[in-house]
Design a protein around this motif. Structure first.
Motif, PDB file in Angstrom:
ATOM      1  N   PRO A  14      11.794  -6.431   2.235  1.00 31.59           N
ATOM      2  CA  PRO A  14      11.227  -5.191   1.676  1.00 31.59           C
ATOM      3  C   PRO A  14       9.815  -5.453   1.146  1.00 31.59           C
ATOM      4  CG  PRO A  14      13.396  -5.692   0.730  1.00 31.59           C
ATOM      5  CD  PRO A  14      12.889  -6.938   1.398  1.00 31.59           C
ATOM      6  N   ILE A  15       8.886  -4.649   1.593  1.00 31.61           N
ATOM      7  CA  ILE A  15       7.505  -4.746   1.088  1.00 31.61           C
ATOM      8  C   ILE A  15       7.159  -3.439   0.383  1.00 31.61           C
ATOM      9  CG2 ILE A  15       6.751  -6.379   2.860  1.00 31.61           C
ATOM     10  CD1 ILE A  15       5.381  -3.921   4.245  1.00 31.61           C
ATOM     11  N   GLU A  16       6.341  -3.552  -0.645  1.00 29.22           N
ATOM     12  CA  GLU A  16       5.939  -2.358  -1.395  1.00 29.22           C
ATOM     13  C   GLU A  16       4.486  -2.011  -1.084  1.00 29.22           C
ATOM     14  OE1 GLU A  16       6.734  -2.359  -5.582  1.00 29.22           O
ATOM     15  OE2 GLU A  16       8.573  -3.536  -5.299  1.00 29.22           O
ATOM     16  N   LEU A  17       4.285  -0.730  -0.838  1.00 31.81           N
ATOM     17  CA  LEU A  17       2.937  -0.200  -0.640  1.00 31.81           C
ATOM     18  C   LEU A  17       2.823   1.053  -1.485  1.00 31.81           C
ATOM     19  CD1 LEU A  17       2.754  -0.480   3.268  1.00 31.81           C
ATOM     20  CD2 LEU A  17       1.681  -2.016   1.616  1.00 31.81           C
ATOM     21  N   SER A  18       2.066   0.969  -2.549  1.00 34.33           N
ATOM     22  CA  SER A  18       1.873   2.110  -3.425  1.00 34.33           C
ATOM     23  C   SER A  18       3.210   2.711  -3.881  1.00 34.33           C
ATOM     24  CB  SER A  18       1.044   3.188  -2.706  1.00 34.33           C
ATOM     25  OG  SER A  18       0.573   4.140  -3.634  1.00 34.33           O
ATOM     26  N   ARG A  63      -1.706  -1.189   2.915  1.00 25.93           N
ATOM     27  CA  ARG A  63      -1.778  -0.012   2.048  1.00 25.93           C
ATOM     28  C   ARG A  63      -2.806   0.977   2.587  1.00 25.93           C
ATOM     29  NH1 ARG A  63      -1.116   0.026  -4.305  1.00 25.93           N
ATOM     30  NH2 ARG A  63      -2.213   1.915  -4.844  1.00 25.93           N
ATOM     31  N   TYR A  64      -3.901   0.444   3.073  1.00 28.95           N
ATOM     32  CA  TYR A  64      -4.927   1.323   3.641  1.00 28.95           C
ATOM     33  C   TYR A  64      -4.483   1.838   5.009  1.00 28.95           C
ATOM     34  CZ  TYR A  64      -9.436   3.154   4.977  1.00 28.95           C
ATOM     35  OH  TYR A  64     -10.436   3.998   5.364  1.00 28.95           O
ATOM     36  N   LEU A  65      -3.907   0.945   5.807  1.00 25.18           N
ATOM     37  CA  LEU A  65      -3.490   1.338   7.155  1.00 25.18           C
ATOM     38  C   LEU A  65      -2.415   2.422   7.117  1.00 25.18           C
ATOM     39  CD1 LEU A  65      -3.715   0.581  10.260  1.00 25.18           C
ATOM     40  CD2 LEU A  65      -1.699  -0.841   9.864  1.00 25.18           C
ATOM     41  N   LEU A  67      -1.265   4.249   4.236  1.00 26.25           N
ATOM     42  CA  LEU A  67      -1.370   5.340   3.269  1.00 26.25           C
ATOM     43  C   LEU A  67      -2.795   5.802   3.027  1.00 26.25           C
ATOM     44  CD1 LEU A  67       1.150   3.782   0.711  1.00 26.25           C
ATOM     45  CD2 LEU A  67       1.662   5.469   2.475  1.00 26.25           C
ATOM     46  N   GLY A  68      -3.755   5.076   3.600  1.00 23.15           N
ATOM     47  CA  GLY A  68      -5.151   5.465   3.407  1.00 23.15           C
ATOM     48  C   GLY A  68      -5.633   5.261   1.987  1.00 23.15           C
ATOM     49  N   GLU A  69      -4.947   4.383   1.257  1.00 23.39           N
ATOM     50  CA  GLU A  69      -5.302   4.168  -0.155  1.00 23.39           C
ATOM     51  C   GLU A  69      -5.990   2.825  -0.329  1.00 23.39           C
ATOM     52  OE1 GLU A  69      -1.822   4.509  -2.520  1.00 23.39           O
ATOM     53  OE2 GLU A  69      -1.364   6.547  -1.850  1.00 23.39           O
ATOM     54  N   SER A  70      -6.879   2.772  -1.299  1.00 25.55           N
ATOM     55  CA  SER A  70      -7.540   1.510  -1.604  1.00 25.55           C
ATOM     56  C   SER A  70      -6.562   0.600  -2.346  1.00 25.55           C
ATOM     57  CB  SER A  70      -8.782   1.756  -2.448  1.00 25.55           C
ATOM     58  OG  SER A  70      -8.442   2.509  -3.583  1.00 25.55           O
ATOM     59  N   PRO A  71      -6.764  -0.698  -2.223  1.00 20.60           N
ATOM     60  CA  PRO A  71      -5.783  -1.637  -2.775  1.00 20.60           C
ATOM     61  C   PRO A  71      -5.841  -1.715  -4.299  1.00 20.60           C
ATOM     62  CG  PRO A  71      -7.656  -2.802  -1.859  1.00 20.60           C
ATOM     63  CD  PRO A  71      -7.853  -1.368  -1.518  1.00 20.60           C
ATOM     64  N   PRO A  72      -4.727  -2.090  -4.921  1.00 18.05           N
ATOM     65  CA  PRO A  72      -4.743  -2.355  -6.362  1.00 18.05           C
ATOM     66  C   PRO A  72      -5.399  -3.706  -6.607  1.00 18.05           C
ATOM     67  CG  PRO A  72      -2.610  -2.911  -5.483  1.00 18.05           C
ATOM     68  CD  PRO A  72      -3.423  -2.358  -4.327  1.00 18.05           C
ATOM     69  N   ASP A  73      -5.669  -4.013  -7.860  1.00 14.31           N
ATOM     70  CA  ASP A  73      -6.352  -5.276  -8.144  1.00 14.31           C
ATOM     71  C   ASP A  73      -5.387  -6.365  -8.610  1.00 14.31           C
ATOM     72  OD1 ASP A  73      -5.675  -4.229 -10.512  1.00 14.31           O
ATOM     73  OD2 ASP A  73      -7.665  -4.317 -11.427  1.00 14.31           O
ATOM     74  N   HIS A  74      -4.128  -6.192  -8.313  1.00 14.20           N
ATOM     75  CA  HIS A  74      -3.182  -7.231  -8.740  1.00 14.20           C
ATOM     76  C   HIS A  74      -1.965  -7.242  -7.811  1.00 14.20           C
ATOM     77  CE1 HIS A  74      -0.433  -4.157 -10.308  1.00 14.20           C
ATOM     78  NE2 HIS A  74      -1.534  -3.522 -10.675  1.00 14.20           N
ATOM     79  N   GLY A  75      -1.246  -8.339  -7.873  1.00 11.27           N
ATOM     80  CA  GLY A  75       0.049  -8.435  -7.222  1.00 11.27           C
ATOM     81  C   GLY A  75       0.042  -8.261  -5.721  1.00 11.27           C
ATOM     82  N   ARG A  76      -0.887  -8.903  -5.035  1.00 10.77           N
ATOM     83  CA  ARG A  76      -0.938  -8.730  -3.595  1.00 10.77           C
ATOM     84  C   ARG A  76      -0.379  -9.958  -2.884  1.00 10.77           C
ATOM     85  NH1 ARG A  76      -2.333  -4.103  -1.232  1.00 10.77           N
ATOM     86  NH2 ARG A  76      -4.274  -4.664  -0.220  1.00 10.77           N
ATOM     87  N   TYR A  77       0.286  -9.692  -1.776  1.00 12.43           N
ATOM     88  CA  TYR A  77       0.870 -10.767  -0.987  1.00 12.43           C
ATOM     89  C   TYR A  77       0.431 -10.622   0.469  1.00 12.43           C
ATOM     90  CZ  TYR A  77       3.934 -12.022  -4.830  1.00 12.43           C
ATOM     91  OH  TYR A  77       4.415 -12.431  -6.034  1.00 12.43           O
ATOM     92  N   VAL A  78       0.325 -11.769   1.108  1.00 15.21           N
ATOM     93  CA  VAL A  78       0.021 -11.793   2.540  1.00 15.21           C
ATOM     94  C   VAL A  78       1.285 -12.206   3.285  1.00 15.21           C
ATOM     95  CG1 VAL A  78      -1.324 -12.919   4.349  1.00 15.21           C
ATOM     96  CG2 VAL A  78      -2.406 -12.351   2.166  1.00 15.21           C
ATOM     97  N   VAL A  79       1.621 -11.426   4.298  1.00 11.44           N
ATOM     98  CA  VAL A  79       2.789 -11.747   5.127  1.00 11.44           C
ATOM     99  C   VAL A  79       2.281 -12.013   6.543  1.00 11.44           C
ATOM    100  CG1 VAL A  79       5.043 -10.980   5.952  1.00 11.44           C
ATOM    101  CG2 VAL A  79       4.217 -10.208   3.710  1.00 11.44           C
ATOM    102  N   ILE A  80       2.622 -13.190   7.043  1.00 11.65           N
ATOM    103  CA  ILE A  80       2.244 -13.540   8.416  1.00 11.65           C
ATOM    104  C   ILE A  80       3.377 -13.090   9.342  1.00 11.65           C
ATOM    105  CG2 ILE A  80       1.484 -15.364   9.988  1.00 11.65           C
ATOM    106  CD1 ILE A  80      -0.298 -15.151   7.564  1.00 11.65           C
ATOM    107  N   ASP A  93       1.379  -4.860  -1.346  1.00  9.68           N
ATOM    108  CA  ASP A  93       1.313  -4.868  -2.809  1.00  9.68           C
ATOM    109  C   ASP A  93       2.271  -5.897  -3.403  1.00  9.68           C
ATOM    110  OD1 ASP A  93      -0.340  -2.755  -2.372  1.00  9.68           O
ATOM    111  OD2 ASP A  93       0.912  -1.247  -3.342  1.00  9.68           O
ATOM    112  N   ALA A  94       3.482  -5.900  -2.883  1.00  8.67           N
ATOM    113  CA  ALA A  94       4.514  -6.780  -3.426  1.00  8.67           C
ATOM    114  C   ALA A  94       5.586  -6.985  -2.373  1.00  8.67           C
ATOM    115  CB  ALA A  94       5.124  -6.171  -4.686  1.00  8.67           C
ATOM    116  N   VAL A  95       6.335  -8.051  -2.544  1.00 10.78           N
ATOM    117  CA  VAL A  95       7.499  -8.280  -1.694  1.00 10.78           C
ATOM    118  C   VAL A  95       8.723  -8.369  -2.592  1.00 10.78           C
ATOM    119  CG1 VAL A  95       6.251  -9.426   0.171  1.00 10.78           C
ATOM    120  CG2 VAL A  95       7.139 -10.773  -1.729  1.00 10.78           C
ATOM    121  N   GLN A  96       9.855  -7.967  -2.057  1.00  9.53           N
ATOM    122  CA  GLN A  96      11.108  -8.020  -2.795  1.00  9.53           C
ATOM    123  C   GLN A  96      12.018  -9.038  -2.123  1.00  9.53           C
ATOM    124  OE1 GLN A  96      12.732  -4.040  -2.851  1.00  9.53           O
ATOM    125  NE2 GLN A  96      11.004  -3.193  -3.992  1.00  9.53           N
TER     126      GLN A  96
END
Lengths: 158, 157
Positions: A14-18, A63-65, A67-80, A93-96
């Protein structure tokens, strides 16, 4: 065959976007890394089989792709991610913790959405609402349409 | 061409929607599953503009749409769903596949019986003809008969 490897069971990340949760099949996840706060980058990330992945790879801001929203300034993760058509890195934004979904709670994506090219393969009916499961290949096709350089042709063993 | 509702089920479910409150819309009653309240829908990236999101109802996935935007695709209407709590949940069959679609409706929905003869009326110019079977006159009022199956494009087998 135990439950965890049964084709009837979908393991997804599960990934969180906004605030909205989407799922990525774990079979397509190569690695998860915390992004650097100032300039998100995969840098050199080790996958489960020890391969160096993501070095210098472009990262797609989901998040941009989505929802068209700019990213938050915290809690970001990269998933390959890896799929037969290639690999890519996505910023979320986050992973669960990973979830498992039995066939009884999985539904096909409504054809109204599938025919529109939405990059999802199925829907999991969780207790707090439906979760769209990303079809990684379709997602990459979408990205490729936007910017071909986003997709690396190299693939990694999951 | 009118659907074969006159023969199999002469009843229509009549309703109005946010964004087009002046129009009387209708679907065959046999397509109506329920009028119910739904939790907040989950948005679907890259979905058509008239799709609000997905939801679930009694263990099935529902595609929630904005009927006003679907009907006026060239004049996209931004309908607020804040004030509407009732959703019409309907079943449509397209490409030999059943799907549930829901949209918010305004209070006052009801059923009517189709009379033997149904005079045609003019379809308002801003309404997409692809999503309608016809405009008909019932009880001296124009009713726009919705063709839900046309929402789902033909998908190659």
């Amino acid at each position: 065959m135990d439950d965890a490897t049964s084709p009837q069971i979908l393991r997804y990340l599960p990934i969180e976007l906004s605030g909205q949760v989407f799922g990525i099949p774990m079979s397509d996840v190569v690695a998860i890394e915390r992004a650097h706060r100032d300039s998100p980058s995969t840098e050199s990330t080790s996958s489960e089989d020890g391969e160096q992945v993501g070095s210098g790879a472009p990262i797609v801001d989901m998040r941009y792709l989505f929802l068209g929203e700019s990213p938050p300034d915290h809690g970001r993760y990269v998933v390959i991610l890896s799929a037969p058509i290639g690999s890519c890195a996505v910023l979320v934004d986050a992973v669960q913790p990973t979830c498992t979904a039995h066939a009884s709670v999985r539904r096909v994506l409504p054809s109204l959405l599938a025919s529109a090219g939405c990059p999802f393969g199925s829907v999991v009916l969780e207790h707090d609402g439906p979760v769209l499961i990303i079809d990684t290949s379709r997602l990459m096709e979408r990205m490729r349409q936007v910017a071909p350089e986003l997709i690396m042709e190299r693939t990694y063993a999951a | 061409m009118l659907p074969e509702i006159n023969k199999s089920n002469p009843q229509l479910f009549v309703f109005s929607v946010l964004g087009l409150p002046e129009l009387t819309l209708a679907v065959p009653l046999f397509q109506v599953i329920a009028v119910a309240t739904l939790e907040r829908s989950r948005s679907v990236p890259f979905a058509p503009s008239f799709v609000v999101g997905i939801n679930s109802w009694q263990g099935e996935v529902i595609t929630v749409i904005d009927m006003a935007t679907a009907l006026c695709r060239e004049h996209a209407i931004q309908s607020s769903h804040e004030t509407s709590t009732s959703y019409l949940i309907a079943l449509t069959v397209a490409n030999q596949h059943q799907e549930m679609i829901a949209w918010p409706i305004l209070p006052g929905a009801h059923t009517i019986e189709l009379p033997q003869k149904v005079p045609r009326s003019e379809l308002p110019g801003h309404i997409s003809s692809t999503l309608t079977h016809a405009a008909i006159t019932v009880n001296e009022r124009p009713h726009i008969l919705i063709n839900l199956a046309s929402l789902i494009p033909a998908v190659p087998a």
